[in-house]
Design an enzyme around this catalytic site. Structure first.
Site, PDB file in Angstrom:
ATOM      1  N   ALA A 136       0.846  -1.195   0.000  1.00  0.00           N
ATOM      2  CA  ALA A 136       0.000   0.000   0.000  1.00  0.00           C
ATOM      3  C   ALA A 136       0.878   1.241   0.000  1.00  0.00           C
ATOM      4  O   ALA A 136       2.106   1.140  -0.101  1.00  0.00           O
ATOM      5  CB  ALA A 136      -0.918  -0.008   1.219  1.00  0.00           C
ATOM      6  N   ASN A 137       0.270   2.409   0.091  1.00  0.00           N
ATOM      7  CA  ASN A 137       1.036   3.653   0.219  1.00  0.00           C
ATOM      8  C   ASN A 137       0.316   4.574   1.190  1.00  0.00           C
ATOM      9  O   ASN A 137      -0.749   4.229   1.705  1.00  0.00           O
ATOM     10  CB  ASN A 137       1.242   4.307  -1.157  1.00  0.00           C
ATOM     11  CG  ASN A 137      -0.076   4.679  -1.800  1.00  0.00           C
ATOM     12  OD1 ASN A 137      -0.806   5.525  -1.296  1.00  0.00           O
ATOM     13  ND2 ASN A 137      -0.402   4.011  -2.910  1.00  0.00           N
ATOM     14  N   ARG A 138       0.881   5.742   1.436  1.00  0.00           N
ATOM     15  CA  ARG A 138       0.386   6.610   2.506  1.00  0.00           C
ATOM     16  C   ARG A 138      -0.731   7.569   2.082  1.00  0.00           C
ATOM     17  O   ARG A 138      -1.076   8.475   2.814  1.00  0.00           O
ATOM     18  CB  ARG A 138       1.528   7.427   3.094  1.00  0.00           C
ATOM     19  CG  ARG A 138       2.582   6.582   3.756  1.00  0.00           C
ATOM     20  CD  ARG A 138       3.593   7.444   4.481  1.00  0.00           C
ATOM     21  NE  ARG A 138       4.747   6.656   4.858  1.00  0.00           N
ATOM     22  CZ  ARG A 138       4.747   5.799   5.878  1.00  0.00           C
ATOM     23  NH1 ARG A 138       3.668   5.650   6.624  1.00  0.00           N
ATOM     24  NH2 ARG A 138       5.832   5.102   6.165  1.00  0.00           N
TER      25      ARG A 138
END
Ligand code: C5P
Length: 401
Positions: free
Chosen positions: A210-212
């Site tokens: 995932a990412n932020r």
């Protein structure tokens, strides 16, 4: 139409109170629910029984009414509506409002309310033109109170002509509708598809890449476009921000699901691809949780590229939305990278922002963006993400006009 709108009607003590009975009918025939408060003065002209029969609800008259204070007290009366209408608004009632007095139910509700308030003044022309009344009107207008009338005409009791007659119930009902039902926005009839948030790319049944991205910016754009009247389909990756009101939100997890949802939502007049789509996914997603094998060697995760949703939409041919907007989250060479992306992805504009950790953009509330298009680069100041969204929505409305 006033369907599902709730009007709190305060009837003041003047001969025009008889017109308020007709006003109740006019509001109800437009679909509004009407709850009535009557001042002591009003009850000298009409009865709570008549007002209650027309509103099909009980009528409230007393500040210290044990029964009412237990079920709907004055604070709840002041909140449980969409608009407070005072008709007739007498000189005395307006003077009390201007001074912030709250000695009876009507004035207590008017002081406690945070709802929009509309006054329909009615009084003798000499009372209306008196400097004291005009002072109070000016003060109430400065406090954000709206007025309808009074009109020029003959007074009911004296036949005297001048300004002071209460507006007709139809005109008052129309003003109420204009205040509660916004005019169609510049994007009425347009459909916009937006992607927002990160994607989750599964490694095995319990782990993912995932990412932020928080989805704050994309969701704010969806809300801002809806506020301008657009029909909005928001395709959202996994986020904790709530679904924006008035927007159709489709929840997805992976990039491939996001692409499928975007294609299903087409045709659209504009597409805004604000999601931070994962560039890669795990080539062979494990059907079982990957275990340590005891060798001390970590497993090798082979990655494969995800579909590029923006580039797909940007090159759709005759199904391509008229305006395609992409985002470019970069940590270096912001403008050069954004310009290269315009052509490669078939986008009309790229909203470029620096997401280096020190900017705090990812997950934060502020954003500093540049709009890169064939026409050049437009620098925007650092703004709240809501304000970035409103400006972008206005720019989209102008481009589609
Ligand atoms: O190439 P890059 O990821 O920097 O491009 C960012 C833009 O492309 C964003 O608008 C993003 O939503 C979109 N994008 C996409 N699908 C991908 C990768 C990026 O729609 N797989």
């Amino acid at each position: 139409m006033l369907t599902d709108k709730r009007i709190l009607l305060i009837i003041g003590g003047g001969i025009a109170a008889y017109k308020s009975l007709d006003l109740i009918r006019r509001l109800r025939e437009r679909g509004a629910a009407v709850r009535v408060i009557m001042t002591a003065g009003a009850q000298e002209f009409i009865t709570p029984l008549a007002a209650g029969a027309l509103s099909a609800d009980r009528v409230y008259t007393d500040l210290f009414d044990r029964e009412a204070e237990q079920d709907v007290g004055h604070i709840r009366l002041a909140r449980e509506a969409d608009l407070v209408l005072v008709a007739p608004a007498t000189a005395d009632l307006m003077a009390k409002m201007a001074a912030g007095l709250a000695g009876d139910l009507a004035t207590a509700v008017l002081l406690a309310t945070r709802l929009p308030v509309l006054l329909a003044p009615a009084m003798n022309p000499a009372m209306w033109s008196h400097p004291a009344t005009q002072r109070n009107v000016a003060r109430l207008a400065a406090d954000g109170i709206a007025f309808v009338g009074p009109e020029r005409g003959e007074m009911a009791e004296s036949g005297e002509a001048g300004v002071g007659r209460m507006s007709e119930p139809l005109a008052i009902a129309e003003r109420v509708a204009a205040m509660l039902v916004p005019a169609p926005g510049p994007l009425a009839g347009r459909h916009v598809v937006i992607t927002s948030g990160p994607t989750h790319e599964p490694i095995d049944p319990v782990r993912y890449i995932a990412n932020r991205s928080s989805g704050k910016q994309g969701h704010a754009i969806a809300a801002a476009l809806a506020a301008l009247g657009a029909r909005v389909t928001l395709v959202s990756g996994p986020v904790t921000v709530p679904d924006p009101k008035g927007v159709t939100t489709v929840h997805v997890e992976t990039a491939r699901q996001m692409l499928a949802a975007v294609e299903a939502a087409l045709p659209a007049d504009a597409a805004v691809m604000a999601a931070a789509v994962a560039d890669w996914r795990v080539a062979a997603e494990g059907a079982e949780k990957i275990k340590k094998d005891g060798s001390g060697r970590p497993p090798a995760l082979a990655l494969t590229e995800n579909p590029d949703i923006l580039a797909t939409v940007g090159h759709l041919g005759d199904r391509r939305p008229r305006l395609v907007v992409g985002f470019a989250a970069e940590t270096e060479n912001l403008i050069a990278n954004a310009q290269a992306k315009l052509a490669r992805k078939g986008a009309d504009w790229i909203v470029a922002n620096d997401v280096s950790p020190e900017t705090g953009v990812m997950g934060g509330d502020a954003n500093t963006v540049r709009i890169v298009s064939a026409a050049g680069v437009e620098d925007w100041p650092t703004l709240d993400k809501g304000e970035v969204a409103r400006r972008l929505a206005a720019r989209i409305a102008a481009a589609l006009a």
